[in-house]
Design an enzyme around this catalytic site. Structure first.
Site, PDB file in Angstrom:
ATOM      1  N   LYS A   1      -7.768   0.766 -10.619  1.00  0.00           N
ATOM      2  CA  LYS A   1      -7.414   1.254  -9.280  1.00  0.00           C
ATOM      3  C   LYS A   1      -5.915   1.536  -9.231  1.00  0.00           C
ATOM      4  O   LYS A   1      -5.128   0.710  -9.693  1.00  0.00           O
ATOM      5  CB  LYS A   1      -7.787   0.224  -8.213  1.00  0.00           C
ATOM      6  CG  LYS A   1      -7.358   0.636  -6.803  1.00  0.00           C
ATOM      7  CD  LYS A   1      -8.027  -0.204  -5.740  1.00  0.00           C
ATOM      8  CE  LYS A   1      -7.384  -1.530  -5.456  1.00  0.00           C
ATOM      9  NZ  LYS A   1      -5.967  -1.478  -5.031  1.00  0.00           N
TER      10      LYS A   1
ATOM     11  N   GLU B   1      -2.739   2.944  -6.566  1.00  0.00           N
ATOM     12  CA  GLU B   1      -2.321   3.269  -5.201  1.00  0.00           C
ATOM     13  C   GLU B   1      -1.563   4.598  -5.200  1.00  0.00           C
ATOM     14  O   GLU B   1      -0.868   4.927  -6.163  1.00  0.00           O
ATOM     15  CB  GLU B   1      -1.399   2.164  -4.654  1.00  0.00           C
ATOM     16  CG  GLU B   1      -2.086   0.825  -4.510  1.00  0.00           C
ATOM     17  CD  GLU B   1      -1.206  -0.223  -3.842  1.00  0.00           C
ATOM     18  OE1 GLU B   1      -0.103   0.115  -3.359  1.00  0.00           O
ATOM     19  OE2 GLU B   1      -1.626  -1.395  -3.801  1.00  0.00           O
TER      20      GLU B   1
ATOM     21  N   GLU C   1      -7.413   1.877   3.164  1.00  0.00           N
ATOM     22  CA  GLU C   1      -6.938   0.624   3.786  1.00  0.00           C
ATOM     23  C   GLU C   1      -6.120   0.903   5.042  1.00  0.00           C
ATOM     24  O   GLU C   1      -5.196   1.730   5.038  1.00  0.00           O
ATOM     25  CB  GLU C   1      -6.087  -0.170   2.782  1.00  0.00           C
ATOM     26  CG  GLU C   1      -5.526  -1.468   3.376  1.00  0.00           C
ATOM     27  CD  GLU C   1      -4.961  -2.434   2.352  1.00  0.00           C
ATOM     28  OE1 GLU C   1      -5.086  -2.185   1.143  1.00  0.00           O
ATOM     29  OE2 GLU C   1      -4.394  -3.460   2.783  1.00  0.00           O
TER      30      GLU C   1
HETATM   31  O1  KIV Z   1      -5.028  -6.043  -4.272  1.00  0.00           O
HETATM   32  C1  KIV Z   1      -6.012  -6.055  -3.508  1.00  0.00           C
HETATM   33  O2  KIV Z   1      -6.600  -7.098  -3.224  1.00  0.00           O
HETATM   34  C2  KIV Z   1      -6.460  -4.793  -2.950  1.00  0.00           C
HETATM   35  C3  KIV Z   1      -7.542  -4.819  -1.911  1.00  0.00           C
HETATM   36  C4  KIV Z   1      -7.047  -5.369  -0.638  1.00  0.00           C
HETATM   37  C5  KIV Z   1      -8.179  -3.500  -1.728  1.00  0.00           C
HETATM   38  O3  KIV Z   1      -5.967  -3.770  -3.316  1.00  0.00           O
END
Ligand code: KIV
Length: 275
Positions: free
Chosen positions: A118, A120, A187
């Site tokens: 993931k 950002e 988010e």
């Molecule tokens: O780091 C995390 O826990 C996250 C979630 C809140 C989506 O990115």
């Protein structure tokens, strides 16, 4: 090629199939014991979030987390959970220099045991997403309130309020999908905007303070359990309160998410500030 586990691990294909008929339940997870429990309770996706910097390491932001930290926790979670699809967060500074840096660090996380990474950011990350996807790394995008940018935002604030900001966020989401992202965390954005993104996208959308219209929901495990102190964001619900056990709390979360009962209106943000 044979596989060794009695329980086959969920694939992206499985998640897409599930999402056609029900919502997906995702939780953050950082160790093998919780991974085994969450797996047994039917959580579809485990995220080794860089939130570990705050809830495990005690920092006041996610910025100090390193690739080695996420790899360590990813390996532990992968050993504990046989079924859940595993996503690992790329921490601050591990992908912003460009596609080659992102690919090299993503390989470390994939080799630690995740099936997807993931990252950002918005449209500025599209080239990096495309580079990784074309080379075998599935990518989950993360838009809206992206905690690694807390110092640019001037705090943990709802993003996408107002016509211009909403248009920009919508453009970011489209660019990331076009670049090949297969999943997207949305988010802390106003509910109507999150709904619009979720309903207009083909990829899997995962909401947190976003909209029940997303394909699924995620919470930080510690928030679901009511652990920790300090101000709780609007999207947090303590599922342990009144549940009686950890397993009952997680099963209640999974059932509420799958049935579209969570988040309720009290867990999402209205268009206007103050909601
Ligand atoms: O780091 C995390 O826990 C996250 C979630 C809140 C989506 O990115």
């Amino acid at each position: 090629m044979s596989t060794h586990s009695a329980t086959p691990r969920l694939t992206l294909h499985d998640l897409r199939k599930f999402a056609a008929s029900r919502k997906l339940a995702m939780l953050t997870c950082y160790d093998a014991s919780f991974a085994a429990t969450l797996d047994a309770c039917g959580v579809d996706i485990l995220l080794i979030g860089d939130s570990l910097g705050m809830v495990v390491q005690g920092h006041d932001s996610t910025l100090p987390v390193t690739v080695a930290d996420v790899a360590y926790h990813t390996a532990a979670v992968a050993r504990g959970a046989a079924r859940a699809f595993i996503v690992a967060d790329m921490p601050f500074g591990s992908f912003q220099l460009g596609p080659e840096q992102a690919f090299a660090n993503a390989v470390t996380l994939m080799q630690a045991g995740c099936q997807m990474v993931k990252i950002e950011g918005g449209a500025e990350m599209a080239a990096t997403v495309e580079f990784m996807v074309r080379r075998g790394i599935p990518v989950c995008a993360h838009v809206g309130l992206t905690p690694q940018s807390v110092n640019v935002f001037g705090g943990y604030r709802v993003q996408g309020r107002g016509a211009e900001a909403a248009q920009r966020l919508l453009g970011d989401a489209r660019a990331l999908q076009d670049a090949g992202a297969a999943m997207m965390v949305i988010e802390a954005t106003p509910e109507p905007l999150a709904r619009r993104i979720a309903e207009s996208m083909q990829l899997i959308t995962i909401g947190i303070g976003a909209s029940v219209a997303c394909s699924g929901q995620v919470l930080v495990l510690h928030d679901l359990l009511g652990a920790g102190v300090g101000r709780r964001p609007r999207f947090v619900k303590n599922f342990l309160a009144g549940a009686g056990s950890l397993e009952a709390a997680v099963r209640a979360y999974v059932a509420d998410v799958q049935a579209g009962r969570f988040p309720g209106p009290e867990h999402v943000y209205a268009e206007a500030a103050g909601g």
